[in-house]
Design an enzyme around this catalytic site. Sequence first.
Site, PDB file in Angstrom:
ATOM      1  N   LYS A  15       0.860  -1.220   0.000  1.00 36.73           N
ATOM      2  CA  LYS A  15       0.000   0.000   0.000  1.00 36.73           C
ATOM      3  C   LYS A  15       0.881   1.249   0.000  1.00 36.73           C
ATOM      4  O   LYS A  15       0.614   2.214  -0.706  1.00 36.73           O
ATOM      5  CB  LYS A  15      -0.899   0.014   1.227  1.00 36.73           C
ATOM      6  CG  LYS A  15      -1.895  -1.095   1.304  1.00 36.73           C
ATOM      7  CD  LYS A  15      -2.856  -0.917   2.494  1.00 36.73           C
ATOM      8  CE  LYS A  15      -2.117  -0.931   3.824  1.00 36.73           C
ATOM      9  NZ  LYS A  15      -1.477  -2.215   4.155  1.00 36.73           N
ATOM     10  N   VAL A  17       4.077   1.620  -0.945  1.00 37.51           N
ATOM     11  CA  VAL A  17       4.797   1.781  -2.224  1.00 37.51           C
ATOM     12  C   VAL A  17       3.840   2.316  -3.287  1.00 37.51           C
ATOM     13  O   VAL A  17       4.163   3.272  -4.014  1.00 37.51           O
ATOM     14  CB  VAL A  17       5.436   0.443  -2.658  1.00 37.51           C
ATOM     15  CG1 VAL A  17       5.914   0.487  -4.092  1.00 37.51           C
ATOM     16  CG2 VAL A  17       6.601   0.094  -1.726  1.00 37.51           C
ATOM     17  N   LYS A  37      -1.457   9.118   6.169  1.00 31.45           N
ATOM     18  CA  LYS A  37      -1.461   7.835   6.893  1.00 31.45           C
ATOM     19  C   LYS A  37      -2.086   8.091   8.252  1.00 31.45           C
ATOM     20  O   LYS A  37      -1.378   8.427   9.215  1.00 31.45           O
ATOM     21  CB  LYS A  37      -0.011   7.325   7.038  1.00 31.45           C
ATOM     22  CG  LYS A  37       0.112   6.016   7.809  1.00 31.45           C
ATOM     23  CD  LYS A  37      -0.199   4.788   6.970  1.00 31.45           C
ATOM     24  CE  LYS A  37       0.053   3.516   7.793  1.00 31.45           C
ATOM     25  NZ  LYS A  37      -0.156   2.262   7.041  1.00 31.45           N
ATOM     26  N   GLU A 114      -3.967   6.199   3.167  1.00 30.15           N
ATOM     27  CA  GLU A 114      -3.532   4.788   3.265  1.00 30.15           C
ATOM     28  C   GLU A 114      -4.089   4.147   4.524  1.00 30.15           C
ATOM     29  O   GLU A 114      -4.035   4.713   5.620  1.00 30.15           O
ATOM     30  CB  GLU A 114      -2.000   4.686   3.276  1.00 30.15           C
ATOM     31  CG  GLU A 114      -1.568   3.217   3.360  1.00 30.15           C
ATOM     32  CD  GLU A 114      -0.092   2.961   3.502  1.00 30.15           C
ATOM     33  OE1 GLU A 114       0.723   3.876   3.255  1.00 30.15           O
ATOM     34  OE2 GLU A 114       0.260   1.818   3.886  1.00 30.15           O
ATOM     35  N   GLY A 117      -2.739  -2.299   7.329  1.00 35.31           N
ATOM     36  CA  GLY A 117      -3.051  -3.715   7.104  1.00 35.31           C
ATOM     37  C   GLY A 117      -4.131  -3.860   6.046  1.00 35.31           C
ATOM     38  O   GLY A 117      -4.221  -3.065   5.110  1.00 35.31           O
ATOM     39  N   ARG A 176       4.128  -6.970  -7.271  1.00 32.30           N
ATOM     40  CA  ARG A 176       5.053  -8.114  -7.190  1.00 32.30           C
ATOM     41  C   ARG A 176       5.973  -7.901  -5.992  1.00 32.30           C
ATOM     42  O   ARG A 176       7.122  -7.493  -6.132  1.00 32.30           O
ATOM     43  CB  ARG A 176       5.864  -8.261  -8.487  1.00 32.30           C
ATOM     44  CG  ARG A 176       5.035  -8.564  -9.721  1.00 32.30           C
ATOM     45  CD  ARG A 176       5.925  -9.087 -10.845  1.00 32.30           C
ATOM     46  NE  ARG A 176       6.235 -10.509 -10.678  1.00 32.30           N
ATOM     47  CZ  ARG A 176       7.363 -11.080 -11.104  1.00 32.30           C
ATOM     48  NH1 ARG A 176       8.297 -10.355 -11.670  1.00 32.30           N
ATOM     49  NH2 ARG A 176       7.554 -12.384 -10.943  1.00 32.30           N
ATOM     50  N   PRO A 205       6.066  -3.906 -10.828  1.00 33.75           N
ATOM     51  CA  PRO A 205       7.095  -4.948 -10.917  1.00 33.75           C
ATOM     52  C   PRO A 205       7.854  -5.102  -9.594  1.00 33.75           C
ATOM     53  O   PRO A 205       7.803  -4.215  -8.732  1.00 33.75           O
ATOM     54  CB  PRO A 205       8.039  -4.431 -12.007  1.00 33.75           C
ATOM     55  CG  PRO A 205       7.884  -2.950 -11.978  1.00 33.75           C
ATOM     56  CD  PRO A 205       6.446  -2.695 -11.591  1.00 33.75           C
ATOM     57  N   TYR A 206       8.549  -6.231  -9.455  1.00 29.94           N
ATOM     58  CA  TYR A 206       9.427  -6.380  -8.288  1.00 29.94           C
ATOM     59  C   TYR A 206      10.513  -5.306  -8.365  1.00 29.94           C
ATOM     60  O   TYR A 206      11.116  -5.116  -9.438  1.00 29.94           O
ATOM     61  CB  TYR A 206      10.067  -7.785  -8.264  1.00 29.94           C
ATOM     62  CG  TYR A 206      10.955  -7.967  -7.057  1.00 29.94           C
ATOM     63  CD1 TYR A 206      12.331  -7.772  -7.140  1.00 29.94           C
ATOM     64  CD2 TYR A 206      10.390  -8.252  -5.811  1.00 29.94           C
ATOM     65  CE1 TYR A 206      13.140  -7.871  -6.017  1.00 29.94           C
ATOM     66  CE2 TYR A 206      11.184  -8.369  -4.675  1.00 29.94           C
ATOM     67  CZ  TYR A 206      12.550  -8.165  -4.786  1.00 29.94           C
ATOM     68  OH  TYR A 206      13.333  -8.260  -3.672  1.00 29.94           O
TER      69      TYR A 206
HETATM   70  N1  LIG Z   1       7.116  -4.075  -5.903  1.00 33.81           N
HETATM   71  C1  LIG Z   1       7.911  -4.309  -4.834  1.00 33.81           C
HETATM   72  N2  LIG Z   1       9.148  -4.851  -5.024  1.00 33.81           N
HETATM   73  C2  LIG Z   1       9.963  -5.105  -3.974  1.00 33.81           C
HETATM   74  N3  LIG Z   1       9.649  -4.861  -2.679  1.00 33.81           N
HETATM   75  C3  LIG Z   1       8.412  -4.321  -2.454  1.00 33.81           C
HETATM   76  C4  LIG Z   1       7.497  -4.019  -3.493  1.00 33.81           C
HETATM   77  N4  LIG Z   1       6.366  -3.479  -2.934  1.00 33.81           N
HETATM   78  C5  LIG Z   1       6.596  -3.449  -1.600  1.00 33.81           C
HETATM   79  N5  LIG Z   1       7.816  -3.938  -1.306  1.00 33.81           N
HETATM   80  C6  LIG Z   1       8.416  -4.074   0.039  1.00 33.81           C
HETATM   81  O1  LIG Z   1       7.522  -4.890   0.791  1.00 33.81           O
HETATM   82  C7  LIG Z   1       7.397  -4.381   2.134  1.00 33.81           C
HETATM   83  C8  LIG Z   1       5.926  -4.031   2.381  1.00 33.81           C
HETATM   84  O2  LIG Z   1       5.544  -2.986   1.491  1.00 33.81           O
HETATM   85  P1  LIG Z   1       4.649  -1.792   2.060  1.00 33.81           P
HETATM   86  O3  LIG Z   1       5.287  -1.193   3.263  1.00 33.81           O
HETATM   87  O4  LIG Z   1       4.340  -0.876   0.919  1.00 33.81           O
HETATM   88  O5  LIG Z   1       3.335  -2.593   2.498  1.00 33.81           O
HETATM   89  P2  LIG Z   1       2.022  -2.009   3.184  1.00 33.81           P
HETATM   90  O6  LIG Z   1       0.875  -2.707   2.568  1.00 33.81           O
HETATM   91  O7  LIG Z   1       2.051  -0.523   3.087  1.00 33.81           O
HETATM   92  O8  LIG Z   1       2.178  -2.451   4.709  1.00 33.81           O
HETATM   93  P3  LIG Z   1       1.425  -1.833   6.017  1.00 33.81           P
HETATM   94  O9  LIG Z   1       0.186  -2.632   6.184  1.00 33.81           O
HETATM   95  O10 LIG Z   1       2.433  -2.035   7.103  1.00 33.81           O
HETATM   96  O11 LIG Z   1       1.167  -0.383   5.740  1.00 33.81           O
HETATM   97  C9  LIG Z   1       8.311  -3.165   2.219  1.00 33.81           C
HETATM   98  O12 LIG Z   1       9.570  -3.576   2.742  1.00 33.81           O
HETATM   99  C10 LIG Z   1       8.478  -2.743   0.765  1.00 33.81           C
HETATM  100  O13 LIG Z   1       9.715  -2.083   0.532  1.00 33.81           O
HETATM  101  C1  LIG Z   2       2.377  -3.411  11.804  1.00 36.39           C
HETATM  102  C2  LIG Z   2       1.978  -3.561  10.356  1.00 36.39           C
HETATM  103  N1  LIG Z   2       3.113  -3.118   9.526  1.00 36.39           N
HETATM  104  C3  LIG Z   2       0.769  -2.701  10.028  1.00 36.39           C
HETATM  105  N2  LIG Z   2       1.059  -1.309  10.259  1.00 36.39           N
HETATM  106  C4  LIG Z   2      -0.485  -3.115  10.793  1.00 36.39           C
HETATM  107  C5  LIG Z   2      -0.967  -4.476  10.352  1.00 36.39           C
HETATM  108  C6  LIG Z   2      -2.202  -4.921  11.093  1.00 36.39           C
HETATM  109  C7  LIG Z   2      -2.626  -6.338  10.693  1.00 36.39           C
HETATM  110  C8  LIG Z   2      -3.727  -6.884  11.569  1.00 36.39           C
HETATM  111  C9  LIG Z   2      -4.173  -8.277  11.119  1.00 36.39           C
HETATM  112  O1  LIG Z   2      -4.662  -8.412   9.974  1.00 36.39           O
HETATM  113  O2  LIG Z   2      -3.942  -9.236  11.867  1.00 36.39           O
HETATM  114 MG   LIG Z   3       2.053   0.918   4.549  1.00 35.05          MG
END
Ligand SMILES: Nc1ncnc2c1ncn2[C@@H]1O[C@H](COP(=O)(O)OP(=O)(O)OP(=O)(O)O)[C@@H](O)[C@H]1O
Ligand SMILES: C[C@H](N)[C@H](N)CCCCCC(=O)O
Ligand SMILES: [Mg+2]
Length: 234
Positions: A15, A17, A37, A114, A117, A176, A205-206
Amino acid sequence: MVSLFIAGTDTDVGKTVVTALLTAYFHKKGEKVIPYKPVQSGALEVEGKLVAPDIQIYKQALPELNEKAINTYLLKKASSPHLAAREENIHIYPSVIIEHIKLLEKEHDIVLVEGAGGLIVPLSDDGYSIIHLIKDANIPVLLVARAGLGTINHTILSVMAMREAGIKVAGIIMNRVTKGDQLIEQDNRKMIEKITNIPVFGVVPYIENVEKLFQDDDLLNEILSSLQLKEIRI
Ligand SMILES: Nc1ncnc2c1ncn2[C@@H]1O[C@H](COP(=O)(O)OP(=O)(O)OP(=O)(O)O)[C@@H](O)[C@H]1O
Ligand SMILES: C[C@H](N)[C@H](N)CCCCCC(=O)O
Ligand SMILES: [Mg+2]
Protein backbone atom coordinates in the site's frame (compact mmCIF):
# COMPACT_ATOMS: atom_id res chain seq x y z
CA MET A 1 -11.08 18.30 -3.47
CA VAL A 2 -11.22 14.50 -3.74
CA SER A 3 -9.87 11.53 -1.79
CA LEU A 4 -8.90 8.00 -2.72
CA PHE A 5 -8.48 5.36 -0.01
CA ILE A 6 -5.52 3.03 -0.66
CA ALA A 7 -6.64 -0.23 0.96
CA GLY A 8 -4.88 -3.57 0.89
CA THR A 9 -5.73 -7.24 0.91
CA ASP A 10 -3.32 -7.61 3.81
CA THR A 11 -0.40 -5.93 5.56
CA ASP A 12 2.85 -5.77 3.59
CA VAL A 13 1.13 -5.99 0.19
CA GLY A 14 2.59 -2.67 -0.94
CA LYS A 15 0.00 0.00 0.00
CA THR A 16 2.79 2.41 0.94
CA VAL A 17 4.80 1.78 -2.22
CA VAL A 18 1.65 2.25 -4.34
CA THR A 19 0.65 5.38 -2.37
CA ALA A 20 4.12 6.83 -2.95
CA LEU A 21 3.97 5.90 -6.66
CA LEU A 22 0.57 7.59 -6.98
CA THR A 23 1.90 10.63 -5.12
CA ALA A 24 4.75 10.89 -7.62
CA TYR A 25 2.35 10.33 -10.54
CA PHE A 26 -0.12 13.04 -9.55
CA HIS A 27 2.69 15.45 -8.57
CA LYS A 28 4.34 14.99 -11.97
CA LYS A 29 0.96 15.77 -13.55
CA GLY A 30 0.90 19.07 -11.68
CA GLU A 31 -1.84 18.03 -9.25
CA LYS A 32 -1.67 19.21 -5.64
CA VAL A 33 -1.53 15.73 -4.09
CA ILE A 34 -1.03 14.73 -0.46
CA PRO A 35 -0.67 11.24 1.03
CA TYR A 36 -2.14 10.74 4.50
CA LYS A 37 -1.46 7.83 6.89
CA PRO A 38 -4.06 8.33 9.61
CA VAL A 39 -3.03 5.38 11.74
CA GLN A 40 0.54 4.08 11.81
CA SER A 41 1.42 1.22 14.12
CA GLY A 42 5.00 -0.08 14.28
CA ALA A 43 6.49 3.39 14.69
CA LEU A 44 10.24 3.62 14.19
CA GLU A 45 12.58 5.31 16.66
CA VAL A 46 15.00 7.60 14.78
CA GLU A 47 17.45 9.73 16.80
CA GLY A 48 15.28 9.32 19.90
CA LYS A 49 12.12 10.40 18.02
CA LEU A 50 9.17 8.22 16.93
CA VAL A 51 8.53 8.44 13.18
CA ALA A 52 6.01 6.77 10.88
CA PRO A 53 7.81 4.36 8.54
CA ASP A 54 5.26 4.76 5.75
CA ILE A 55 5.72 8.51 5.71
CA GLN A 56 9.47 8.12 5.24
CA ILE A 57 8.66 6.43 1.92
CA TYR A 58 6.11 9.13 0.98
CA LYS A 59 8.83 11.74 1.58
CA GLN A 60 11.07 10.02 -0.95
CA ALA A 61 8.35 10.73 -3.52
CA LEU A 62 7.56 14.21 -2.22
CA PRO A 63 10.36 15.54 0.06
CA GLU A 64 8.51 18.73 1.01
CA LEU A 65 5.80 16.82 2.90
CA ASN A 66 5.13 18.02 6.46
CA GLU A 67 5.04 14.81 8.56
CA LYS A 68 2.79 16.32 11.22
CA ALA A 69 0.08 17.05 8.65
CA ILE A 70 -0.11 13.53 7.28
CA ASN A 71 -0.31 11.25 10.30
CA THR A 72 -2.79 11.41 13.14
CA TYR A 73 -2.09 8.36 15.30
CA LEU A 74 1.52 7.14 15.69
CA LEU A 75 1.65 3.92 17.72
CA LYS A 76 4.68 1.98 18.92
CA LYS A 77 3.66 -1.67 18.74
CA ALA A 78 3.94 -3.28 15.31
CA SER A 79 0.51 -4.87 15.65
CA SER A 80 -3.12 -4.30 14.76
CA PRO A 81 -3.87 -0.65 15.63
CA HIS A 82 -6.50 -1.58 18.24
CA LEU A 83 -3.87 -3.47 20.27
CA ALA A 84 -1.11 -0.90 19.76
CA ALA A 85 -3.52 1.84 20.85
CA ARG A 86 -4.68 -0.14 23.90
CA GLU A 87 -1.06 -0.68 24.94
CA GLU A 88 -0.60 3.10 25.02
CA ASN A 89 -4.00 3.93 26.47
CA ILE A 90 -4.89 5.80 23.30
CA HIS A 91 -8.34 5.80 21.69
CA ILE A 92 -8.53 6.16 17.91
CA TYR A 93 -11.42 8.47 16.96
CA PRO A 94 -12.71 7.96 13.39
CA SER A 95 -14.29 11.44 13.52
CA VAL A 96 -10.85 13.01 14.03
CA ILE A 97 -9.51 11.18 10.99
CA ILE A 98 -12.51 12.08 8.83
CA GLU A 99 -12.28 15.74 9.86
CA HIS A 100 -8.61 15.76 8.91
CA ILE A 101 -9.38 14.24 5.49
CA LYS A 102 -11.91 17.02 4.89
CA LEU A 103 -9.29 19.63 5.88
CA LEU A 104 -6.72 18.14 3.51
CA GLU A 105 -9.35 18.03 0.74
CA LYS A 106 -9.88 21.77 1.13
CA GLU A 107 -6.16 22.41 0.52
CA HIS A 108 -5.36 19.80 -2.16
CA ASP A 109 -6.60 18.44 -5.48
CA ILE A 110 -6.26 14.83 -4.34
CA VAL A 111 -5.78 13.18 -0.96
CA LEU A 112 -4.44 9.61 -0.88
CA VAL A 113 -5.46 7.96 2.40
CA GLU A 114 -3.53 4.79 3.27
CA GLY A 115 -5.10 2.19 5.52
CA ALA A 116 -3.32 -0.05 8.02
CA GLY A 117 -3.05 -3.72 7.10
CA GLY A 118 -6.08 -5.12 5.31
CA LEU A 119 -9.75 -4.12 5.50
CA ILE A 120 -11.00 -5.88 8.60
CA VAL A 121 -8.32 -4.46 10.87
CA PRO A 122 -9.74 -3.11 14.12
CA LEU A 123 -8.94 0.46 15.18
CA SER A 124 -10.54 -0.06 18.59
CA ASP A 125 -11.60 -2.89 20.90
CA ASP A 126 -15.24 -2.59 19.80
CA GLY A 127 -14.19 -3.95 16.40
CA TYR A 128 -14.60 -0.69 14.47
CA SER A 129 -12.26 -1.42 11.55
CA ILE A 130 -10.61 0.11 8.50
CA ILE A 131 -13.59 -0.91 6.37
CA HIS A 132 -15.96 1.06 8.67
CA LEU A 133 -13.69 4.09 8.44
CA ILE A 134 -13.76 3.91 4.63
CA LYS A 135 -17.57 3.67 4.68
CA ASP A 136 -17.94 6.54 7.17
CA ALA A 137 -15.46 8.69 5.24
CA ASN A 138 -17.37 7.85 2.06
CA ILE A 139 -14.22 7.55 -0.07
CA PRO A 140 -13.69 5.30 -3.13
CA VAL A 141 -11.05 2.62 -2.79
CA LEU A 142 -8.04 1.60 -4.78
CA LEU A 143 -7.26 -1.94 -3.62
CA VAL A 144 -3.62 -3.09 -3.52
CA ALA A 145 -3.13 -6.84 -3.86
CA ARG A 146 -0.16 -9.15 -4.15
CA ALA A 147 0.40 -10.44 -7.69
CA GLY A 148 1.27 -14.00 -6.74
CA LEU A 149 -0.21 -17.26 -5.44
CA GLY A 150 -2.93 -16.74 -2.85
CA THR A 151 -4.08 -13.35 -4.10
CA ILE A 152 -7.21 -14.53 -5.93
CA ASN A 153 -8.89 -15.49 -2.66
CA HIS A 154 -7.64 -12.47 -0.68
CA THR A 155 -8.59 -9.99 -3.40
CA ILE A 156 -12.06 -11.33 -4.14
CA LEU A 157 -12.90 -11.63 -0.43
CA SER A 158 -11.80 -8.00 0.02
CA VAL A 159 -13.96 -6.87 -2.90
CA MET A 160 -16.93 -8.85 -1.56
CA ALA A 161 -16.56 -7.20 1.86
CA MET A 162 -16.43 -3.72 0.31
CA ARG A 163 -19.42 -4.38 -1.94
CA GLU A 164 -21.43 -5.67 1.03
CA ALA A 165 -20.50 -2.46 2.89
CA GLY A 166 -21.60 -0.34 -0.06
CA ILE A 167 -18.08 0.96 -0.72
CA LYS A 168 -17.09 2.01 -4.27
CA VAL A 169 -14.04 0.11 -5.54
CA ALA A 170 -12.38 2.32 -8.17
CA GLY A 171 -9.88 -0.35 -9.17
CA ILE A 172 -7.10 -2.72 -8.21
CA ILE A 173 -3.32 -2.45 -8.50
CA MET A 174 -1.37 -5.69 -8.13
CA ASN A 175 2.11 -5.71 -6.75
CA ARG A 176 5.05 -8.11 -7.19
CA VAL A 177 6.30 -7.99 -3.59
CA THR A 178 8.13 -11.20 -4.50
CA LYS A 179 9.33 -12.66 -7.81
CA GLY A 180 6.75 -15.40 -8.35
CA ASP A 181 5.59 -17.62 -11.20
CA GLN A 182 4.69 -15.25 -14.06
CA LEU A 183 2.05 -17.59 -15.56
CA ILE A 184 0.24 -17.72 -12.21
CA GLU A 185 0.51 -13.92 -11.82
CA GLN A 186 -0.84 -13.21 -15.32
CA ASP A 187 -3.71 -15.63 -14.81
CA ASN A 188 -4.41 -14.17 -11.34
CA ARG A 189 -4.95 -10.76 -12.92
CA LYS A 190 -7.31 -12.17 -15.56
CA MET A 191 -9.36 -14.21 -13.07
CA ILE A 192 -9.66 -11.32 -10.61
CA GLU A 193 -10.89 -8.93 -13.33
CA LYS A 194 -13.29 -11.57 -14.65
CA ILE A 195 -14.77 -12.53 -11.29
CA THR A 196 -14.94 -9.05 -9.78
CA ASN A 197 -15.56 -7.04 -12.95
CA ILE A 198 -13.19 -4.43 -11.45
CA PRO A 199 -10.30 -3.09 -13.55
CA VAL A 200 -6.75 -4.02 -12.58
CA PHE A 201 -4.83 -0.86 -13.51
CA GLY A 202 -1.57 -2.73 -13.66
CA VAL A 203 1.08 -4.74 -11.87
CA VAL A 204 3.93 -2.99 -10.04
CA PRO A 205 7.10 -4.95 -10.92
CA TYR A 206 9.43 -6.38 -8.29
CA ILE A 207 11.70 -3.48 -7.30
CA GLU A 208 15.22 -4.53 -6.35
CA ASN A 209 15.82 -1.51 -4.13
CA VAL A 210 12.66 0.33 -3.05
CA GLU A 211 14.71 2.82 -1.03
CA LYS A 212 16.34 4.09 -4.24
CA LEU A 213 13.20 4.02 -6.43
CA PHE A 214 12.35 7.70 -6.19
CA GLN A 215 15.90 8.82 -6.94
CA ASP A 216 15.89 6.76 -10.17
CA ASP A 217 13.66 8.85 -12.47
CA ASP A 218 14.01 6.45 -15.42
CA LEU A 219 12.83 3.46 -13.37
CA LEU A 220 10.09 5.55 -11.72
CA ASN A 221 8.78 6.79 -15.08
CA GLU A 222 8.99 3.25 -16.50
CA ILE A 223 6.87 1.87 -13.64
CA LEU A 224 4.38 4.75 -13.74
CA SER A 225 3.89 4.42 -17.49
CA SER A 226 3.33 0.65 -17.13
CA LEU A 227 0.32 1.33 -14.89
CA GLN A 228 -2.89 2.56 -16.53
CA LEU A 229 -3.25 5.33 -13.92
CA LYS A 230 -5.10 7.57 -16.35
CA GLU A 231 -8.00 5.10 -16.01
CA ILE A 232 -8.49 5.90 -12.30
CA ARG A 233 -11.85 7.65 -11.95
CA ILE A 234 -12.43 9.31 -8.58
N1 LIG B 1 7.12 -4.08 -5.90
C1 LIG B 1 7.91 -4.31 -4.83
N2 LIG B 1 9.15 -4.85 -5.02
C2 LIG B 1 9.96 -5.10 -3.97
N3 LIG B 1 9.65 -4.86 -2.68
C3 LIG B 1 8.41 -4.32 -2.45
C4 LIG B 1 7.50 -4.02 -3.49
N4 LIG B 1 6.37 -3.48 -2.93
C5 LIG B 1 6.60 -3.45 -1.60
N5 LIG B 1 7.82 -3.94 -1.31
C6 LIG B 1 8.42 -4.07 0.04
O1 LIG B 1 7.52 -4.89 0.79
C7 LIG B 1 7.40 -4.38 2.13
C8 LIG B 1 5.93 -4.03 2.38
O2 LIG B 1 5.54 -2.99 1.49
P1 LIG B 1 4.65 -1.79 2.06
O3 LIG B 1 5.29 -1.19 3.26
O4 LIG B 1 4.34 -0.88 0.92
O5 LIG B 1 3.33 -2.59 2.50
P2 LIG B 1 2.02 -2.01 3.18
O6 LIG B 1 0.88 -2.71 2.57
O7 LIG B 1 2.05 -0.52 3.09
O8 LIG B 1 2.18 -2.45 4.71
P3 LIG B 1 1.42 -1.83 6.02
O9 LIG B 1 0.19 -2.63 6.18
O10 LIG B 1 2.43 -2.03 7.10
O11 LIG B 1 1.17 -0.38 5.74
C9 LIG B 1 8.31 -3.16 2.22
O12 LIG B 1 9.57 -3.58 2.74
C10 LIG B 1 8.48 -2.74 0.76
O13 LIG B 1 9.72 -2.08 0.53
C1 LIG C 1 2.38 -3.41 11.80
C2 LIG C 1 1.98 -3.56 10.36
N1 LIG C 1 3.11 -3.12 9.53
C3 LIG C 1 0.77 -2.70 10.03
N2 LIG C 1 1.06 -1.31 10.26
C4 LIG C 1 -0.49 -3.12 10.79
C5 LIG C 1 -0.97 -4.48 10.35
C6 LIG C 1 -2.20 -4.92 11.09
C7 LIG C 1 -2.63 -6.34 10.69
C8 LIG C 1 -3.73 -6.88 11.57
C9 LIG C 1 -4.17 -8.28 11.12
O1 LIG C 1 -4.66 -8.41 9.97
O2 LIG C 1 -3.94 -9.24 11.87
MG1 LIG D 1 2.05 0.92 4.55
